[in-house]
Design a protein around this motif. Structure first.
Motif, PDB file in Angstrom:
ATOM      1  N   ALA A 180       0.835  -1.207   0.000  1.00 37.11           N
ATOM      2  CA  ALA A 180       0.000   0.000   0.000  1.00 37.11           C
ATOM      3  C   ALA A 180       0.868   1.254   0.000  1.00 37.11           C
ATOM      4  CB  ALA A 180      -0.936  -0.008   1.212  1.00 37.11           C
ATOM      5  N   ASP A 181       1.902   1.261   0.821  1.00 36.84           N
ATOM      6  CA  ASP A 181       2.806   2.413   0.855  1.00 36.84           C
ATOM      7  C   ASP A 181       3.605   2.528  -0.444  1.00 36.84           C
ATOM      8  OD1 ASP A 181       1.870   3.120   3.309  1.00 36.84           O
ATOM      9  OD2 ASP A 181       3.643   2.500   4.434  1.00 36.84           O
ATOM     10  N   TRP A 182       3.931   1.401  -1.049  1.00 36.51           N
ATOM     11  CA  TRP A 182       4.646   1.382  -2.331  1.00 36.51           C
ATOM     12  C   TRP A 182       3.817   2.097  -3.382  1.00 36.51           C
ATOM     13  CZ3 TRP A 182       9.422  -0.708  -3.583  1.00 36.51           C
ATOM     14  CH2 TRP A 182       9.712  -0.843  -4.933  1.00 36.51           C
ATOM     15  N   GLY A 201      -1.610  -8.897  -8.398  1.00 37.55           N
ATOM     16  CA  GLY A 201      -0.855  -9.851  -7.593  1.00 37.55           C
ATOM     17  C   GLY A 201      -0.043  -9.143  -6.532  1.00 37.55           C
ATOM     18  N   PRO A 202       0.552  -9.925  -5.633  1.00 39.78           N
ATOM     19  CA  PRO A 202       1.323  -9.345  -4.539  1.00 39.78           C
ATOM     20  C   PRO A 202       2.592  -8.645  -5.026  1.00 39.78           C
ATOM     21  CG  PRO A 202       0.982 -11.710  -4.203  1.00 39.78           C
ATOM     22  CD  PRO A 202       0.464 -11.363  -5.554  1.00 39.78           C
ATOM     23  N   LEU A 203       3.064  -7.694  -4.244  1.00 35.78           N
ATOM     24  CA  LEU A 203       4.284  -6.962  -4.568  1.00 35.78           C
ATOM     25  C   LEU A 203       5.469  -7.917  -4.701  1.00 35.78           C
ATOM     26  CD1 LEU A 203       5.722  -4.264  -5.036  1.00 35.78           C
ATOM     27  CD2 LEU A 203       5.912  -4.024  -2.547  1.00 35.78           C
ATOM     28  N   GLY A 204       5.559  -8.923  -3.841  1.00 34.82           N
ATOM     29  CA  GLY A 204       6.653  -9.884  -3.915  1.00 34.82           C
ATOM     30  C   GLY A 204       6.706 -10.598  -5.258  1.00 34.82           C
ATOM     31  N   ALA A 205       5.552 -11.003  -5.771  1.00 37.24           N
ATOM     32  CA  ALA A 205       5.511 -11.670  -7.084  1.00 37.24           C
ATOM     33  C   ALA A 205       5.939 -10.709  -8.182  1.00 37.24           C
ATOM     34  CB  ALA A 205       4.111 -12.209  -7.355  1.00 37.24           C
ATOM     35  N   TRP A 206       5.524  -9.453  -8.078  1.00 40.17           N
ATOM     36  CA  TRP A 206       5.922  -8.438  -9.058  1.00 40.17           C
ATOM     37  C   TRP A 206       7.435  -8.253  -9.034  1.00 40.17           C
ATOM     38  CZ3 TRP A 206       7.339  -3.037  -8.539  1.00 40.17           C
ATOM     39  CH2 TRP A 206       7.226  -2.293  -9.707  1.00 40.17           C
ATOM     40  N   SER A 237      15.077  -0.513 -10.414  1.00 43.71           N
ATOM     41  CA  SER A 237      14.111  -0.601 -11.503  1.00 43.71           C
ATOM     42  C   SER A 237      12.677  -0.635 -10.969  1.00 43.71           C
ATOM     43  CB  SER A 237      14.402  -1.858 -12.324  1.00 43.71           C
ATOM     44  OG  SER A 237      13.452  -2.039 -13.324  1.00 43.71           O
ATOM     45  N   ALA A 238      12.463  -1.402  -9.907  1.00 43.35           N
ATOM     46  CA  ALA A 238      11.122  -1.516  -9.334  1.00 43.35           C
ATOM     47  C   ALA A 238      10.642  -0.172  -8.800  1.00 43.35           C
ATOM     48  CB  ALA A 238      11.129  -2.567  -8.218  1.00 43.35           C
ATOM     49  N   TRP A 239      11.516   0.536  -8.106  1.00 39.88           N
ATOM     50  CA  TRP A 239      11.108   1.825  -7.533  1.00 39.88           C
ATOM     51  C   TRP A 239      10.816   2.834  -8.635  1.00 39.88           C
ATOM     52  CZ3 TRP A 239       8.832   3.164  -3.389  1.00 39.88           C
ATOM     53  CH2 TRP A 239       8.772   4.507  -3.013  1.00 39.88           C
TER      54      TRP A 239
END
Length: 179
Positions: free
Chosen positions: A13-15, A70-75, A57-59
């Motif tokens: 959520a914060d991401w 899907g979940p952030l971890g999977a992403w 890259s993700a940020w």
């Protein structure tokens, strides 16, 4: 810390909101997984670079993360797969040493195909979520018995056994084995 909790959903959520500490919290939560996958695929010498590239890259691309998908971890595991592929392509274009007879096999005896399967497994485990993910990781990463897992997670032993069997069947099917 921002308003969110340090659980997966709070970090995600914060991401999405771009909270300043979300990157640090996501790194604390998933860097071990990302680094482990990277190490297995590209070796210990390059794993740190790949891990850093994944989180940078993700940020930078955080606006493309959709929690409904899907979940952030999977992403993050998906980004890890792409960064590993980029790194391996670059390595093939600019080899540093003569290829060995065991090309594609690391010092632990893992091939690039094994590494790809491992990435697929971790990606699916992130998608599956808890408690199934935790049960499988406790069993196969921390080498706990089903009874120890039941005690640690405060779950009935039968529930642990059922989740283990169903998750392993799902992973076998995913990897093209018999369900």
């Amino acid at each position: 810390m921002s308003g969110g909790a340090d659980d997966d959903e709070g970090i995600a959520a914060d991401w999405v909101q771009g909270e300043q500490d979300a990157l640090e919290r996501a790194y604390r939560r998933w860097s071990g997984l990302v680094h482990g996958l990277s190490r297995r695929a590209v070796g210990p010498d390059d794993a740190d670079d790949v891990t850093q590239a994944v989180f940078v890259s993700a940020w930078r691309g955080r606006a493309t993360y959709d929690p409904q998908a899907g979940p952030l971890g999977a992403w993050l595991v998906g980004i890890t797969r792409r960064r590993i592929a980029d790194h391996l392509r670059t390595r093939r274009r600019h080899p540093v040493a003569e290829p060995s007879p065991d090309e594609g096999v690391d010092s632990d005896g893992w091939s690039q195909a094994d590494s790809a399967d491992l990435l697929t497994i971790y990606e699916e485990l992130e998608r599956i979520g808890d408690p199934q993910r935790r049960i499988i990781l406790l069993a196969y990463v921390e080498d706990l018995t089903q009874r120890e897992i039941a005690e640690r997670l405060n779950l009935p032993l039968g529930t642990v056994k059922t989740h283990t069997n169903r998750t392993l069947a799902r992973l076998r099917t995913l990897l093209g084995g018999e369900g």
